[in-house]
Scaffold this motif. Structure first.
Motif, PDB file in Angstrom:
ATOM      1  N   LEU B  56      18.888  68.497  -6.860  1.00  0.00           N
ATOM      2  CA  LEU B  56      18.764  69.258  -5.723  1.00  0.00           C
ATOM      3  C   LEU B  56      18.623  71.004  -6.170  1.00  0.00           C
ATOM      4  O   LEU B  56      17.383  71.682  -5.048  1.00  0.00           O
ATOM      5  CB  LEU B  56      19.699  68.821  -4.966  1.00  0.00           C
ATOM      6  N   LYS B  57      19.842  71.588  -7.237  1.00  0.00           N
ATOM      7  CA  LYS B  57      19.762  72.628  -7.139  1.00  0.00           C
ATOM      8  C   LYS B  57      18.474  73.106  -7.667  1.00  0.00           C
ATOM      9  O   LYS B  57      18.342  74.136  -7.620  1.00  0.00           O
ATOM     10  CB  LYS B  57      21.242  72.771  -8.450  1.00  0.00           C
ATOM     11  N   ALA B  58      17.243  72.615  -9.034  1.00  0.00           N
ATOM     12  CA  ALA B  58      16.478  72.841  -9.278  1.00  0.00           C
ATOM     13  C   ALA B  58      15.727  73.102  -8.201  1.00  0.00           C
ATOM     14  O   ALA B  58      14.449  73.635  -8.179  1.00  0.00           O
ATOM     15  CB  ALA B  58      15.942  71.427 -10.128  1.00  0.00           C
ATOM     16  N   LEU B  59      15.479  71.481  -7.592  1.00  0.00           N
ATOM     17  CA  LEU B  59      14.122  72.159  -6.676  1.00  0.00           C
ATOM     18  C   LEU B  59      14.840  73.419  -5.689  1.00  0.00           C
ATOM     19  O   LEU B  59      13.599  73.859  -5.224  1.00  0.00           O
ATOM     20  CB  LEU B  59      14.534  71.158  -5.659  1.00  0.00           C
ATOM     21  N   ARG B  60      15.791  74.468  -5.660  1.00  0.00           N
ATOM     22  CA  ARG B  60      16.190  74.956  -4.058  1.00  0.00           C
ATOM     23  C   ARG B  60      15.246  75.916  -4.978  1.00  0.00           C
ATOM     24  O   ARG B  60      15.028  77.301  -4.606  1.00  0.00           O
ATOM     25  CB  ARG B  60      16.933  75.010  -3.911  1.00  0.00           C
ATOM     26  N   ALA B  61      15.520  75.866  -6.703  1.00  0.00           N
ATOM     27  CA  ALA B  61      14.971  77.107  -7.399  1.00  0.00           C
ATOM     28  C   ALA B  61      14.107  77.563  -7.612  1.00  0.00           C
ATOM     29  O   ALA B  61      13.415  78.339  -7.297  1.00  0.00           O
ATOM     30  CB  ALA B  61      15.761  77.115  -9.242  1.00  0.00           C
ATOM     31  N   VAL B 165      24.293  62.983 -21.541  1.00  0.00           N
ATOM     32  CA  VAL B 165      23.443  63.364 -20.802  1.00  0.00           C
ATOM     33  C   VAL B 165      23.471  64.505 -19.946  1.00  0.00           C
ATOM     34  O   VAL B 165      22.843  65.470 -20.057  1.00  0.00           O
ATOM     35  CB  VAL B 165      22.964  62.040 -19.877  1.00  0.00           C
ATOM     36  N   ARG B 166      24.961  63.902 -19.890  1.00  0.00           N
ATOM     37  CA  ARG B 166      25.528  65.628 -18.880  1.00  0.00           C
ATOM     38  C   ARG B 166      25.904  66.238 -19.456  1.00  0.00           C
ATOM     39  O   ARG B 166      25.724  68.392 -19.469  1.00  0.00           O
ATOM     40  CB  ARG B 166      26.854  65.057 -18.278  1.00  0.00           C
ATOM     41  N   GLN B 167      26.122  66.061 -20.781  1.00  0.00           N
ATOM     42  CA  GLN B 167      26.837  67.750 -21.535  1.00  0.00           C
ATOM     43  C   GLN B 167      25.540  68.639 -22.444  1.00  0.00           C
ATOM     44  O   GLN B 167      25.486  69.640 -22.685  1.00  0.00           O
ATOM     45  CB  GLN B 167      27.521  67.068 -22.857  1.00  0.00           C
ATOM     46  N   TYR B 168      24.928  67.511 -22.205  1.00  0.00           N
ATOM     47  CA  TYR B 168      23.123  68.044 -22.294  1.00  0.00           C
ATOM     48  C   TYR B 168      21.980  68.674 -21.862  1.00  0.00           C
ATOM     49  O   TYR B 168      21.590  69.310 -21.991  1.00  0.00           O
ATOM     50  CB  TYR B 168      22.648  67.833 -24.390  1.00  0.00           C
ATOM     51  N   LEU B 169      21.918  67.577 -21.108  1.00  0.00           N
ATOM     52  CA  LEU B 169      20.845  68.140 -19.605  1.00  0.00           C
ATOM     53  C   LEU B 169      21.225  69.600 -19.365  1.00  0.00           C
ATOM     54  O   LEU B 169      22.033  69.665 -19.124  1.00  0.00           O
ATOM     55  CB  LEU B 169      21.555  67.389 -18.814  1.00  0.00           C
ATOM     56  N   GLY B 170      19.600  70.032 -19.433  1.00  0.00           N
ATOM     57  CA  GLY B 170      19.483  71.771 -19.178  1.00  0.00           C
ATOM     58  C   GLY B 170      20.543  72.722 -19.950  1.00  0.00           C
ATOM     59  O   GLY B 170      20.420  74.018 -19.406  1.00  0.00           O
ATOM     60  N   SER B 171      21.499  71.802 -21.068  1.00  0.00           N
ATOM     61  CA  SER B 171      21.706  73.158 -22.513  1.00  0.00           C
ATOM     62  C   SER B 171      20.486  73.570 -22.503  1.00  0.00           C
ATOM     63  O   SER B 171      21.053  74.916 -23.158  1.00  0.00           O
ATOM     64  CB  SER B 171      22.586  72.263 -22.697  1.00  0.00           C
ATOM     65  N   VAL B 172      19.178  73.696 -22.757  1.00  0.00           N
ATOM     66  CA  VAL B 172      18.737  74.200 -23.895  1.00  0.00           C
ATOM     67  C   VAL B 172      17.707  75.038 -22.683  1.00  0.00           C
ATOM     68  O   VAL B 172      17.422  76.224 -23.532  1.00  0.00           O
ATOM     69  CB  VAL B 172      17.773  73.237 -25.120  1.00  0.00           C
ATOM     70  N   VAL B 173      17.296  74.067 -21.884  1.00  0.00           N
ATOM     71  CA  VAL B 173      15.931  74.774 -20.836  1.00  0.00           C
ATOM     72  C   VAL B 173      16.983  74.318 -19.494  1.00  0.00           C
ATOM     73  O   VAL B 173      16.976  73.535 -18.886  1.00  0.00           O
ATOM     74  CB  VAL B 173      14.799  74.352 -20.579  1.00  0.00           C
ATOM     75  N   PRO B 174      17.416  75.560 -18.708  1.00  0.00           N
ATOM     76  CA  PRO B 174      17.915  75.350 -17.903  1.00  0.00           C
ATOM     77  C   PRO B 174      17.268  74.735 -16.769  1.00  0.00           C
ATOM     78  O   PRO B 174      15.833  75.254 -16.342  1.00  0.00           O
ATOM     79  CB  PRO B 174      18.776  76.657 -17.521  1.00  0.00           C
ATOM     80  N   THR B 176      16.929  76.329 -14.326  1.00  0.00           N
ATOM     81  CA  THR B 176      15.894  77.746 -13.940  1.00  0.00           C
ATOM     82  C   THR B 176      15.356  78.534 -15.059  1.00  0.00           C
ATOM     83  O   THR B 176      14.448  79.335 -13.647  1.00  0.00           O
ATOM     84  CB  THR B 176      17.136  78.921 -13.103  1.00  0.00           C
ATOM     85  N   ASP B 177      14.581  78.167 -15.747  1.00  0.00           N
ATOM     86  CA  ASP B 177      14.601  78.852 -16.338  1.00  0.00           C
ATOM     87  C   ASP B 177      12.864  78.628 -16.462  1.00  0.00           C
ATOM     88  O   ASP B 177      12.763  80.055 -17.155  1.00  0.00           O
ATOM     89  CB  ASP B 177      14.102  77.689 -17.928  1.00  0.00           C
ATOM     90  N   ASN B 178      12.189  78.384 -16.157  1.00  0.00           N
ATOM     91  CA  ASN B 178      10.899  78.725 -15.291  1.00  0.00           C
ATOM     92  C   ASN B 178      10.385  77.972 -14.330  1.00  0.00           C
ATOM     93  O   ASN B 178      10.672  76.345 -14.258  1.00  0.00           O
ATOM     94  CB  ASN B 178       9.708  79.146 -16.738  1.00  0.00           C
ATOM     95  N   PHE B 179       9.197  78.143 -13.976  1.00  0.00           N
ATOM     96  CA  PHE B 179       8.408  77.215 -12.554  1.00  0.00           C
ATOM     97  C   PHE B 179       8.282  75.631 -12.565  1.00  0.00           C
ATOM     98  O   PHE B 179       8.984  75.571 -11.762  1.00  0.00           O
ATOM     99  CB  PHE B 179       7.568  78.053 -11.705  1.00  0.00           C
ATOM    100  N   PHE B 180       7.455  75.778 -13.683  1.00  0.00           N
ATOM    101  CA  PHE B 180       7.673  74.160 -14.432  1.00  0.00           C
ATOM    102  C   PHE B 180       8.659  73.600 -14.843  1.00  0.00           C
ATOM    103  O   PHE B 180       8.865  72.453 -14.397  1.00  0.00           O
ATOM    104  CB  PHE B 180       5.942  74.274 -15.424  1.00  0.00           C
ATOM    105  N   ALA B 181       9.664  74.145 -15.763  1.00  0.00           N
ATOM    106  CA  ALA B 181      10.621  73.597 -15.909  1.00  0.00           C
ATOM    107  C   ALA B 181      11.684  73.187 -14.251  1.00  0.00           C
ATOM    108  O   ALA B 181      12.359  72.269 -14.626  1.00  0.00           O
ATOM    109  CB  ALA B 181      11.294  73.670 -16.746  1.00  0.00           C
ATOM    110  N   ALA B 182      12.201  74.150 -13.194  1.00  0.00           N
ATOM    111  CA  ALA B 182      12.415  73.875 -11.536  1.00  0.00           C
ATOM    112  C   ALA B 182      11.799  72.776 -11.551  1.00  0.00           C
ATOM    113  O   ALA B 182      12.439  72.128 -11.229  1.00  0.00           O
ATOM    114  CB  ALA B 182      12.590  75.449 -11.528  1.00  0.00           C
ATOM    115  N   LEU B 183      10.258  72.625 -11.694  1.00  0.00           N
ATOM    116  CA  LEU B 183      10.024  71.637 -10.801  1.00  0.00           C
ATOM    117  C   LEU B 183      10.369  70.241 -11.449  1.00  0.00           C
ATOM    118  O   LEU B 183      10.670  68.973 -10.933  1.00  0.00           O
ATOM    119  CB  LEU B 183       8.649  71.932 -10.732  1.00  0.00           C
ATOM    120  N   ASN B 184       9.984  70.220 -13.025  1.00  0.00           N
ATOM    121  CA  ASN B 184      10.478  68.994 -13.575  1.00  0.00           C
ATOM    122  C   ASN B 184      11.838  68.747 -13.331  1.00  0.00           C
ATOM    123  O   ASN B 184      12.479  67.420 -13.452  1.00  0.00           O
ATOM    124  CB  ASN B 184      10.330  69.001 -15.363  1.00  0.00           C
TER     125      ASN B 184
END
Lengths: 254, 481
Positions: B56-61, B165-174, B176-184
């Protein structure tokens, strides 16, 4: 082996060959000489099927086949080999790999089994000795970074491996110093065989001191204007091409 | 028309041979994207609360972001509310063994030559097959587990290894990184997960095969690979899709984490449907891939062979944080017909004595447009950083284009950079030379192209190198005469 009749060819709208007649018998070595712009390289290119030329008239029969109706690779597979005046570089493609692919394309066409790497390398090592080829040449990319002499030697080396029935050497002597010239000529001589014909295209008589032809033809302005034995080359050397162009054409064996 | 041009025309008519559709019932969510859709995806996947919150945070971003337009690619605006964000083959019951994989899906992967039945598997390759959005089978899991290696679908990792998963997910590509990464990050449906524990050398290639099947769907998979201290893993990724007239969006995210002295090799052979010869249809491949050399002496190598997709927009990158860490990028990108590629890499040097190598080979044929875009950044503390970049372009025919945009940013004077670039054309004289030696035009083109790509192909694992070479031949078939 080869019979050229009334061959006319154009390049870029200009007629360059204006009715060439030539017959080459099996096992013969013919030299085609002529001044710059006389059409020597065009003739070699037309025989090999280079796309830059348009044949407008005439015919070429090679071993009973209509040569002009064949694609360049079909001509090659039928045993026609052109040693290029300017051998082409193919970056990243290993020389041995290239040659093996070429040899196997020929063998496949002849219905012979393809050679594996072991057999191929044995064949190659044998042929390398004759031409004094540095073995490292095999693992370098095709012609890339080769000196002028290495390129020409590589052409003759390819000829030794591919064993053509008809070899056309297009200005193989150009850009070679006398030592390199001797090596290349020695290589060609070692490949002379009763069942193999060779056409040597050259501007200078020099090469013919080492590759002694059975017949010499003079090409001038798109026609063969004079034919004779090996002594014709010497005469040319002495008197220059002007002598031919000014003088009356002499009927020879053509 | 010259023979070369004629052959190009012929090559361009080469059919895409993976373009079949599998007739299978799919379980989808309604079109469009909003909070309800994200909640629904998360609910269907039975995800924990933390992951839903992250989505949801990603969606809002994402909702506050603009689609990037700086790429050297042209396409009509994408209607993000007209896409189906989740499609799963029915039934979705958990698979107890490979025998329970739907026979239709299994046949699809067989047609593609992907071994999902273990007994038929290529020796030494463990495969995770992702069909539309869902992972359908992972092979050799047992054997890997004995070494402590986790290799499974992303969904399973969330269920069985949530702490990793929790430790590493989004730790390289946050998120908020870019439009398509946020969408993903908001809608990702599945993907692959791999963890190789300390000191373990993974004994086989890990491989994921992605297949888009359903219509009007996007594919948003997420891959997370972690190599713990001293570990080694080689990972392969392949992809295909059916032929369809409309464009389909593929927006994946790949995150790699290499701890001290760990090595990750990530190889991709991307063959998404490229569209037809008039430029209709094809996949939009908008992907974010990034590796983090977190530990000292770690190494990440990206090798990619990109022959598919209507548009490719991706920059597999390395953040070289650990001292003495190494980043490598080897790429072959082919554009034929109306394909467009804007691809390259980013090498971010942060640690001392970090080294990076970039070798990019772009091949353009037909009306293809091929752009290399690369950035090398040397941070303030990156003493003695070194970079070598080489960008070569090969043009086939005279209607295509090659472009190179290298960016360099250096904040430490001890850095050493080398950059080489070349553009060449497959010449009629090269092809004639090969033909005069008895090779067909097609063999000649293949040989010349393979020679051009040699430095990249030798980085690929053996089986993949052969496949990549064949694929290149198919992609360019008929492009030269």
């Amino acid at each position: 082996m080869l019979e050229i009749r009334k061959l006319h060819a154009r390049a870029g709208g200009n007629e360059i060959l204006k009715g060439v007649d030539l017959a080459v018998g099996t096992g013969e070595v013919h030299a085609i000489m002529g001044p710059n712009g006389s059409g020597k390289s065009t003739l070699a290119g037309v025989l090999a099927g280079r796309g830059d030329y348009e044949v407008t008239e005439g015919s070429v029969t090679y071993q009973g086949l209509d040569l002009l109706g064949l694609d360049p690779e079909e001509r090659a597979r039928e045993g026609l080999f052109l040693a290029f005046q300017y051998p082409v570089e193919i970056p990243g493609v290993n020389n041995a790999y290239f040659l093996k692919a070429a040899l196997n394309a020929l063998r496949k066409h002849r219905g012979e089994p393809e050679l594996d790497t072991m057999d191929f390398m044995a064949l190659v090592r044998d042929r390398m000795k004759v031409l004094d080829i540095d073995p490292s040449l095999l693992n370098r990319p095709v012609n890339e970074g080769f000196s002028g002499g290495e390129k020409k030697r590589n052409e003759i080396f390819q000829m030794a491996v591919l064993e053509p029935k008809l070899a056309i050497l297009d200005e193989t002597d150009s850009g070679l110093d006398i030592d390199a010239l001797k090596i290349v000529a020695h290589g060609v001589n070692s490949l002379r065989r009763p069942d193999r014909s060779i056409i040597v295209v050259t501007h200078y008589q020099r090469l013919l001191n080492y590759i002694v032809p059975d017949f010499v033809h003079v090409l001038s302005d798109g026609r063969i204007v004079r034919s004779g034995g090996k002594e014709l080359a010497l005469e040319l050397e002495e008197r220059g091409y002007g002598w031919i162009e000014d003088g009356e054409p002499v009927g020879g064996r053509a | 028309m010259s023979t070369a041009e004629r052959t190009i025309e012929e090559l361009a008519t080469q059919e895409y041979k993976y373009g079949f559709v599998t007739d299978i019932e799919a379980d989808t969510v309604p079109r469009g994207l909003n909070e309800d859709i994200v909640r629904e995806i998360s609910r269907r996947k039975g995800e924990p609360e933390w992951l839903l919150d992250w989505r949801l945070k990603a969606l809002r971003a994402w909702q506050g972001m603009q689609e990037p337009r700086w790429g050297n690619v042209k396409y009509d605006p994408i209607d993000y509310q007209d896409i189906i964000y989740y499609a799963a083959p029915k039934p979705r019951k958990a698979l107890g063994s490979l025998d329970e994989v739907d026979p239709e899906i299994r046949r699809t992967f067989e047609k593609l030559g992907i071994p999902i039945e273990e007994q038929k598997a290529l020796a030494g390759v463990a495969v995770d097959a992702v069909f539309d959005s869902v992972s359908v089978a992972t092979t050799f899991r047992q054997k890997l587990a004995e070494l402590g290696i986790i290799f499974c679908s992303f969904s399973e990792a969330v269920r069985n290894h949530p702490e990793l998963v929790r430790q590493y997910l989004g730790s390289v590509v946050p998120h908020t990184d870019n439009f398509f990464a946020a969408l993903n990050s908001a809608v990702f449906s599945d993907g692959s997960f791999a963890y190789v524990p300390k000191g373990v050398r993974c004994p086989m290639e890990l491989s994921t095969y992605f297949r888009i099947n359903a219509q009007n769907t996007g594919q948003f998979e997420r891959t997370l690979i972690i190599a713990d201290e001293g570990a080694f893993v080689s990972y392969l990724e392949g992809c295909t899709a059916p032929m369809r007239d409309e464009n389909q969006l593929h927006a994946a995210v790949v995150e790699l984490v290499a701890l001290d002295r760990a090595t990750i090799k990530y190889s991709t052979v991307q063959n998404w449907y490229p569209g037809d010869k008039e430029g209709r249809g094809g996949i939009y491949n908008f992907v974010t891939k990034r590796g983090h050399c977190r530990g000292a002496g770690s190494k990440i190598t990206w090798t990619q062979v990109e022959t598919g997709s209507a548009i490719t927009w991706k920059y597999p990158s390395c953040i070289l944080q650990g001292d003495n860490s190494i980043g490598e990028f080897y790429s072959v990108a082919v554009t034929n017909n109306f394909q467009q590629a804007d691809t390259g890499t980013k090498m971010i040097h942060l640690g001392r004595n970090t080294r990076s190598t970039i070798v990019s080979k772009g091949i353009s044929a037909g009306r293809g447009q091929n752009t290399y875009r690369g950035m090398v950044k040397i941070g303030r503390n990156a003493e003695n950083a070194r970079n070598y970049s080489q960008c070569d372009s090969l043009l086939i025919g005279d209607k295509c284009g090659a472009h190179t945009f290298p960016y360099i940013e250096i904040k430490n004077t001890s850095a050493q950079m080398e950059h080489e670039a070349s553009t060449s054309k497959i010449g009629e004289d090269q092809i004639f030379y090969c033909r005069q030696r008895g090779l067909s035009t097609e063999d000649a083109v293949n040989m010349i192209v393979s020679g051009f790509c040699k430095e990249v192909f030798r980085e690929l694992p053996m089986e993949f190198a052969v496949e990549a070479q064949k694929l290149l031949g198919v992609s360019l078939e008929g492009s030269v005469g």
